[in-house]
Design an enzyme around this catalytic site. Structure first.
Site, PDB file in Angstrom:
ATOM      1  N   LEU A 123       0.826  -1.220   0.000  1.00  0.00           N
ATOM      2  CA  LEU A 123       0.000   0.000   0.000  1.00  0.00           C
ATOM      3  C   LEU A 123       0.853   1.259   0.000  1.00  0.00           C
ATOM      4  O   LEU A 123       0.451   2.294  -0.529  1.00  0.00           O
ATOM      5  CB  LEU A 123      -0.900   0.024   1.235  1.00  0.00           C
ATOM      6  CG  LEU A 123      -2.080  -0.944   1.255  1.00  0.00           C
ATOM      7  CD1 LEU A 123      -2.680  -0.995   2.656  1.00  0.00           C
ATOM      8  CD2 LEU A 123      -3.125  -0.513   0.236  1.00  0.00           C
ATOM      9  N   THR A 160      -3.719   5.408   4.291  1.00  0.00           N
ATOM     10  CA  THR A 160      -2.372   4.905   4.036  1.00  0.00           C
ATOM     11  C   THR A 160      -1.368   6.058   4.107  1.00  0.00           C
ATOM     12  O   THR A 160      -0.314   5.935   4.744  1.00  0.00           O
ATOM     13  CB  THR A 160      -2.303   4.213   2.655  1.00  0.00           C
ATOM     14  OG1 THR A 160      -3.219   3.114   2.660  1.00  0.00           O
ATOM     15  CG2 THR A 160      -0.898   3.720   2.357  1.00  0.00           C
ATOM     16  N   HIS A 163      -0.836   7.150   7.680  1.00  0.00           N
ATOM     17  CA  HIS A 163       0.030   6.162   8.334  1.00  0.00           C
ATOM     18  C   HIS A 163       1.497   6.360   7.918  1.00  0.00           C
ATOM     19  O   HIS A 163       2.396   6.409   8.772  1.00  0.00           O
ATOM     20  CB  HIS A 163      -0.476   4.761   7.937  1.00  0.00           C
ATOM     21  CG  HIS A 163       0.341   3.610   8.395  1.00  0.00           C
ATOM     22  ND1 HIS A 163      -0.105   2.732   9.373  1.00  0.00           N
ATOM     23  CD2 HIS A 163       1.559   3.137   8.009  1.00  0.00           C
ATOM     24  CE1 HIS A 163       0.818   1.793   9.559  1.00  0.00           C
ATOM     25  NE2 HIS A 163       1.830   2.011   8.742  1.00  0.00           N
ATOM     26  N   GLU A 164       1.743   6.502   6.631  1.00  0.00           N
ATOM     27  CA  GLU A 164       3.132   6.636   6.153  1.00  0.00           C
ATOM     28  C   GLU A 164       3.767   7.935   6.653  1.00  0.00           C
ATOM     29  O   GLU A 164       4.956   7.964   6.978  1.00  0.00           O
ATOM     30  CB  GLU A 164       3.183   6.584   4.623  1.00  0.00           C
ATOM     31  CG  GLU A 164       2.663   5.291   3.991  1.00  0.00           C
ATOM     32  CD  GLU A 164       3.260   4.024   4.543  1.00  0.00           C
ATOM     33  OE1 GLU A 164       4.374   4.066   5.107  1.00  0.00           O
ATOM     34  OE2 GLU A 164       2.607   2.975   4.438  1.00  0.00           O
ATOM     35  N   HIS A 167       5.122   7.433  10.044  1.00  0.00           N
ATOM     36  CA  HIS A 167       6.495   6.885  10.025  1.00  0.00           C
ATOM     37  C   HIS A 167       7.513   7.977   9.683  1.00  0.00           C
ATOM     38  O   HIS A 167       8.569   8.077  10.312  1.00  0.00           O
ATOM     39  CB  HIS A 167       6.613   5.780   8.977  1.00  0.00           C
ATOM     40  CG  HIS A 167       5.937   4.495   9.303  1.00  0.00           C
ATOM     41  ND1 HIS A 167       6.015   3.877  10.529  1.00  0.00           N
ATOM     42  CD2 HIS A 167       5.161   3.677   8.533  1.00  0.00           C
ATOM     43  CE1 HIS A 167       5.329   2.744  10.500  1.00  0.00           C
ATOM     44  NE2 HIS A 167       4.791   2.601   9.303  1.00  0.00           N
ATOM     45  N   HIS A 173       5.000   1.329  14.412  1.00  0.00           N
ATOM     46  CA  HIS A 173       3.715   0.632  14.560  1.00  0.00           C
ATOM     47  C   HIS A 173       3.410   0.410  16.042  1.00  0.00           C
ATOM     48  O   HIS A 173       4.318   0.154  16.833  1.00  0.00           O
ATOM     49  CB  HIS A 173       3.763  -0.725  13.844  1.00  0.00           C
ATOM     50  CG  HIS A 173       3.921  -0.599  12.354  1.00  0.00           C
ATOM     51  ND1 HIS A 173       4.849  -1.322  11.642  1.00  0.00           N
ATOM     52  CD2 HIS A 173       3.251   0.171  11.454  1.00  0.00           C
ATOM     53  CE1 HIS A 173       4.734  -0.998  10.345  1.00  0.00           C
ATOM     54  NE2 HIS A 173       3.775  -0.094  10.216  1.00  0.00           N
ATOM     55  N   TRP A 175       2.218  -1.961  17.725  1.00  0.00           N
ATOM     56  CA  TRP A 175       2.520  -3.245  18.377  1.00  0.00           C
ATOM     57  C   TRP A 175       4.022  -3.440  18.593  1.00  0.00           C
ATOM     58  O   TRP A 175       4.460  -4.440  19.154  1.00  0.00           O
ATOM     59  CB  TRP A 175       1.922  -4.416  17.595  1.00  0.00           C
ATOM     60  CG  TRP A 175       2.535  -4.628  16.242  1.00  0.00           C
ATOM     61  CD1 TRP A 175       3.591  -5.456  15.948  1.00  0.00           C
ATOM     62  CD2 TRP A 175       2.141  -4.014  15.000  1.00  0.00           C
ATOM     63  NE1 TRP A 175       3.873  -5.378  14.600  1.00  0.00           N
ATOM     64  CE2 TRP A 175       3.006  -4.512  13.996  1.00  0.00           C
ATOM     65  CE3 TRP A 175       1.146  -3.111  14.638  1.00  0.00           C
ATOM     66  CZ2 TRP A 175       2.901  -4.120  12.665  1.00  0.00           C
ATOM     67  CZ3 TRP A 175       1.054  -2.722  13.319  1.00  0.00           C
ATOM     68  CH2 TRP A 175       1.912  -3.219  12.348  1.00  0.00           C
ATOM     69  N   ASP A 186       6.625   0.758  20.843  1.00  0.00           N
ATOM     70  CA  ASP A 186       6.616   1.868  19.872  1.00  0.00           C
ATOM     71  C   ASP A 186       7.239   3.119  20.486  1.00  0.00           C
ATOM     72  O   ASP A 186       7.206   4.190  19.867  1.00  0.00           O
ATOM     73  CB  ASP A 186       5.188   2.147  19.393  1.00  0.00           C
ATOM     74  CG  ASP A 186       4.252   2.564  20.517  1.00  0.00           C
ATOM     75  OD1 ASP A 186       4.680   2.610  21.688  1.00  0.00           O
ATOM     76  OD2 ASP A 186       3.074   2.856  20.219  1.00  0.00           O
TER      77      ASP A 186
HETATM   78  N1  ARG Z   1       1.598  -1.602   5.066  1.00  0.00           N
HETATM   79  C1  ARG Z   1       1.885  -0.212   5.078  1.00  0.00           C
HETATM   80  C2  ARG Z   1       2.981   0.132   6.105  1.00  0.00           C
HETATM   81  O1  ARG Z   1       3.345  -0.649   6.966  1.00  0.00           O
HETATM   82  C3  ARG Z   1       0.651   0.672   5.187  1.00  0.00           C
HETATM   83  C4  ARG Z   1      -0.539   0.218   5.927  1.00  0.00           C
HETATM   84  C5  ARG Z   1      -1.684   1.218   5.755  1.00  0.00           C
HETATM   85  N2  ARG Z   1      -2.966   0.709   6.200  1.00  0.00           N
HETATM   86  C6  ARG Z   1      -4.168   1.202   5.803  1.00  0.00           C
HETATM   87  N3  ARG Z   1      -5.271   0.730   6.297  1.00  0.00           N
HETATM   88  N4  ARG Z   1      -4.276   2.142   4.920  1.00  0.00           N
HETATM   89  O2  ARG Z   1       3.562   1.201   6.108  1.00  0.00           O
HETATM   90 ZN    ZN Z   2       3.620   1.093   8.613  1.00  0.00          ZN
HETATM   91 CA    CA Z   3       3.485   1.545  23.676  1.00  0.00          CA
END
Ligand code: ARG
Ligand code: ZN
Ligand code: CA
Length: 254
Positions: A123, A160, A163-164, A167, A173, A175, A186
């Site tokens: 993604l 997505t 989320h990126e 990072h 993440h 977990w 984290d």
């Molecule tokens: N797999 C990707 C990552 O670890 C993005 C995950 C995004 N998830 C979402 N539901 N859009 O960076």
């Molecule tokens: Zn990620």
């Molecule tokens: Ca934590």
């Protein structure tokens, strides 16, 4: 930073088929999502149950397409490049003209976002702060980008990219990236310790690693749920991103 920080963004649309040459409207829909998600004005944050709702944070980070290019000329903040590559990978080739993609704008002044076709079910991916400037930024699959055009369920709410960019601003993440074990962290104090990633749209609560009764904070953008299930950053995550923008990524803010 004291008040609100606004990050200049350039979106590089790298396309092989006409469909991948996504419309400006789709790019604008993604910028809108980023501003809602990072300011905690996204309407769907109301799915978070009461025990977790006090953790929802306004990060005070905003995003705007660049209005001036690296040469000082007016710009839409969107570049378009035709590529021979039919699907890119997580190997950074989309980030250089020499490897079939397009070079970034100076990474100390712009957040570079490449949007393209990706293979292998990927993604998106991001570079953490402190890496080489020539590959700095985030990459996103065009069908997981924005909320219109080629965006497709269940990744059609722009999460997505949220989320990126998490990072990119130094978030791990939730977990702790140790598989399904309970030893990973984290480095954020207000996210409950969690076993592994959550997928789909889980039902509350999902207890792991002795984190009952409320369990995993799977509503967080830094989990792996479907877009409609991820709706929040926490205060601890906001502080970590602020530290990044006050430190390593200090040159980005305006
Ligand atoms: N797999 C990707 C990552 O670890 C993005 C995950 C995004 N998830 C979402 N539901 N859009 O960076
Ligand atoms: Zn990620
Ligand atoms: Ca934590």
């Amino acid at each position: 930073f004291g008040g609100v920080v606004r990050i200049p963004v350039v979106v590089h649309v790298v396309w092989n088929t006409d469909a991948q040459n996504i419309p400006d409207e789709q790019v604008h829909s993604q910028i809108d999502v980023l501003n809602q998600d990072f300011r905690a004005t996204n309407a769907d944050r109301d799915i978070v149950p009461e025990p977790f709702s006090r953790l929802i944070a306004d990060t005070r980070i905003e995003f705007a397409l660049a209005t001036t290019d690296p040469d000082g000329q007016p710009t839409s903040g969107i570049t378009r490049t035709r590529a021979d590559v039919t699907a890119f990978d997580s190997d950074d080739r989309v980030k250089s003209a020499a490897t079939g993609g397009v070079d970034p704008w100076p990474a100390d002044r712009y957040l570079n976002i490449w949007v393209c076709q990706l293979g292998g079910g990927l993604l998106g991916y991001a570079q953490f702060p402190g890496g080489p400037p020539e590959t700095d930024g985030v990459v996103c699959l065009h069908t997981g980008f924005g909320t219109t055009g080629t965006a497709s369920a269940p990744f059609d709410l722009g999460r997505t990219t949220t989320h990126e960019i998490g990072h990119y601003l130094n978030l791990f993440h939730i977990w702790g990236d140790d598989g399904t074990g309970c030893a990973g962290t984290d480095e954020v104090a207000d996210t409950p310790n969690a076993g592994g990633p959550n997928f789909g749209v889980p039902s509350f609560p999902h207890v792991t690693c002795g984190n009952g009764p409320h369990g995993d904070l799977f509503y967080d953008y830094m989990d792996y749920t479907d877009d409609r299930g991820m709706v929040m950053f926490t205060g601890g995550q906001a502080a970590r991103m602020a530290a990044c923008l006050d430190g390593v990524r200090n040159s980005l803010g305006q």
